[in-house]
Design a protein around this motif. Structure first.
Motif, PDB file in Angstrom:
ATOM      1  N   UNK A   1       0.819  -1.216   0.000  1.00  0.00           N
ATOM      2  CA  UNK A   1       0.000   0.000   0.000  1.00  0.00           C
ATOM      3  C   UNK A   1       0.851   1.263   0.000  1.00  0.00           C
ATOM      4  N   UNK A   2       1.961   1.240   0.713  1.00  0.00           N
ATOM      5  CA  UNK A   2       2.807   2.440   0.807  1.00  0.00           C
ATOM      6  C   UNK A   2       4.113   2.306   0.020  1.00  0.00           C
ATOM      7  N   UNK A   3       4.180   1.341  -0.870  1.00  0.00           N
ATOM      8  CA  UNK A   3       5.410   1.095  -1.618  1.00  0.00           C
ATOM      9  C   UNK A   3       5.844   2.297  -2.450  1.00  0.00           C
ATOM     10  N   UNK A   4       4.915   2.969  -3.117  1.00  0.00           N
ATOM     11  CA  UNK A   4       5.291   4.103  -3.974  1.00  0.00           C
ATOM     12  C   UNK A   4       5.999   5.194  -3.173  1.00  0.00           C
ATOM     13  N   UNK A   5       5.564   5.439  -1.959  1.00  0.00           N
ATOM     14  CA  UNK A   5       6.194   6.471  -1.122  1.00  0.00           C
ATOM     15  C   UNK A   5       7.626   6.062  -0.785  1.00  0.00           C
ATOM     16  N   UNK A   6       7.828   4.803  -0.437  1.00  0.00           N
ATOM     17  CA  UNK A   6       9.175   4.339  -0.111  1.00  0.00           C
ATOM     18  C   UNK A   6      10.059   4.311  -1.356  1.00  0.00           C
ATOM     19  N   UNK A   7       9.473   4.015  -2.511  1.00  0.00           N
ATOM     20  CA  UNK A   7      10.234   4.076  -3.762  1.00  0.00           C
ATOM     21  C   UNK A   7      10.685   5.515  -4.028  1.00  0.00           C
ATOM     22  N   UNK A   8       9.800   6.477  -3.795  1.00  0.00           N
ATOM     23  CA  UNK A   8      10.147   7.886  -4.004  1.00  0.00           C
ATOM     24  C   UNK A   8      11.280   8.306  -3.062  1.00  0.00           C
ATOM     25  N   UNK A   9      11.204   7.877  -1.812  1.00  0.00           N
ATOM     26  CA  UNK A   9      12.264   8.218  -0.851  1.00  0.00           C
ATOM     27  C   UNK A   9      13.596   7.622  -1.296  1.00  0.00           C
ATOM     28  N   UNK A  10      13.571   6.399  -1.780  1.00  0.00           N
ATOM     29  CA  UNK A  10      14.792   5.762  -2.267  1.00  0.00           C
ATOM     30  C   UNK A  10      15.322   6.481  -3.510  1.00  0.00           C
ATOM     31  N   UNK A  11      14.414   6.883  -4.397  1.00  0.00           N
ATOM     32  CA  UNK A  11      14.835   7.626  -5.589  1.00  0.00           C
ATOM     33  C   UNK A  11      15.583   8.894  -5.165  1.00  0.00           C
ATOM     34  N   UNK A  12      15.041   9.607  -4.180  1.00  0.00           N
ATOM     35  CA  UNK A  12      15.677  10.847  -3.713  1.00  0.00           C
ATOM     36  C   UNK A  12      17.070  10.570  -3.142  1.00  0.00           C
ATOM     37  N   UNK A  13      17.254   9.426  -2.520  1.00  0.00           N
ATOM     38  CA  UNK A  13      18.576   9.068  -1.995  1.00  0.00           C
ATOM     39  C   UNK A  13      19.576   8.832  -3.127  1.00  0.00           C
ATOM     40  N   UNK A  14      19.078   8.540  -4.310  1.00  0.00           N
ATOM     41  CA  UNK A  14      19.950   8.300  -5.459  1.00  0.00           C
ATOM     42  C   UNK A  14      20.211   9.567  -6.280  1.00  0.00           C
TER      43      UNK A  14
END
Length: 163
Positions: A66-79
Motif C-alpha cells: 500500500x505504501x510502496x510508492x512512497x518508499x520508492x520515491x524516498x529511495x529515488x531521492x537518496x539516489x
C-alpha cells in the motif's frame, strides 16, 4: 498543477487510480514542466519521467504494498547524487540499485473461501486462546494458504467480535 511545474522540480507519488483520475492535469503538466517525476501512476506521460511501481522492491524497501510508492520515491531521492530529480545520473543510479536488490520469492499460496478462513480462525483460537489476529494470519500464510490482510481482519472480527 501546471504552475507548480513551471516553478521548479515536482515529485508526484500517485497510485494507478489517482493517476488515472488526474490524467488531464498530468498531461498538461508534462507539456510545461521543466523537471517532473511521477512515482507509480498508470502510464508514461510525455514530459514526465515515470518510475513504475515495482512490487519486487517491497522486500528491499520494507513495509506494505500500500505504501510502496512512497518508499520508492524516498529511495529515488537518496539516489539523486547530482541534485537533479530527473537526471540520467539519478535514473542510472536508481535502476542499477533496483536491479541489484534481491527479489522476493513468488508465493504460491492456496486461496481460501470465507467459510474456510472462519473455520481456521475458530480452530486456532480454540487451540491458542488469546492469539493475536496478526499472528494468526502469519500462521495461516506460513501453512501455504492465502487470505488478504483486510479480508482476514473482517472475518476475524466477524468470528471473534471484540475479544
Amino acid at each position: 498543477m501546471q504552475e507548480l511545474g513551471k516553478t521548479g522540480p515536482i515529485l508526484m507519488v500517485l497510485s494507478e487510480v489517482y493517476a488515472k483520475a488526474m490524467e488531464a492535469e498530468l498531461r498538461a503538466l508534462g507539456a510545461v514542466a521543466s523537471e517532473a517525476l511521477l512515482v507509480g501512476g498508470v502510464e508514461e506521460i510525455p514530459g514526465i519521467r515515470r518510475v513504475a511501481s515495482d512490487a519486487g522492491l517491497r522486500l528491499a524497501l520494507g513495509g506494505t504494498l500500500t505504501s510502496l510508492n512512497v518508499r520508492m520515491a524516498a529511495s529515488w531521492l537518496q539516489h539523486c547524487e547530482d541534485s537533479r530529480l530527473t537526471s540520467e545520473t539519478t535514473s542510472s543510479a536508481w535502476h542499477e540499485w533496483a536491479s541489484a536488490v534481491p527479489r522476493p520469492e513468488q508465493l504460491n499460496r492456496q486461496p481460501m473461501t470465507d467459510a474456510e478462513v472462519i473455520a481456521f480462525i475458530r480452530q486456532e483460537t480454540g487451540a491458542q486462546p488469546g492469539i493475536s489476529r496478526t499472528r494468526l494470519l502469519r500462521i495461516l500464510r506460513d501453512s501455504g494458504r492465502a487470505c488478504e490482510q483486510s479480508r482476514f481482519a473482517t472475518l476475524f472480527e466477524r468470528t471473534m467480535g471484540d475479544q
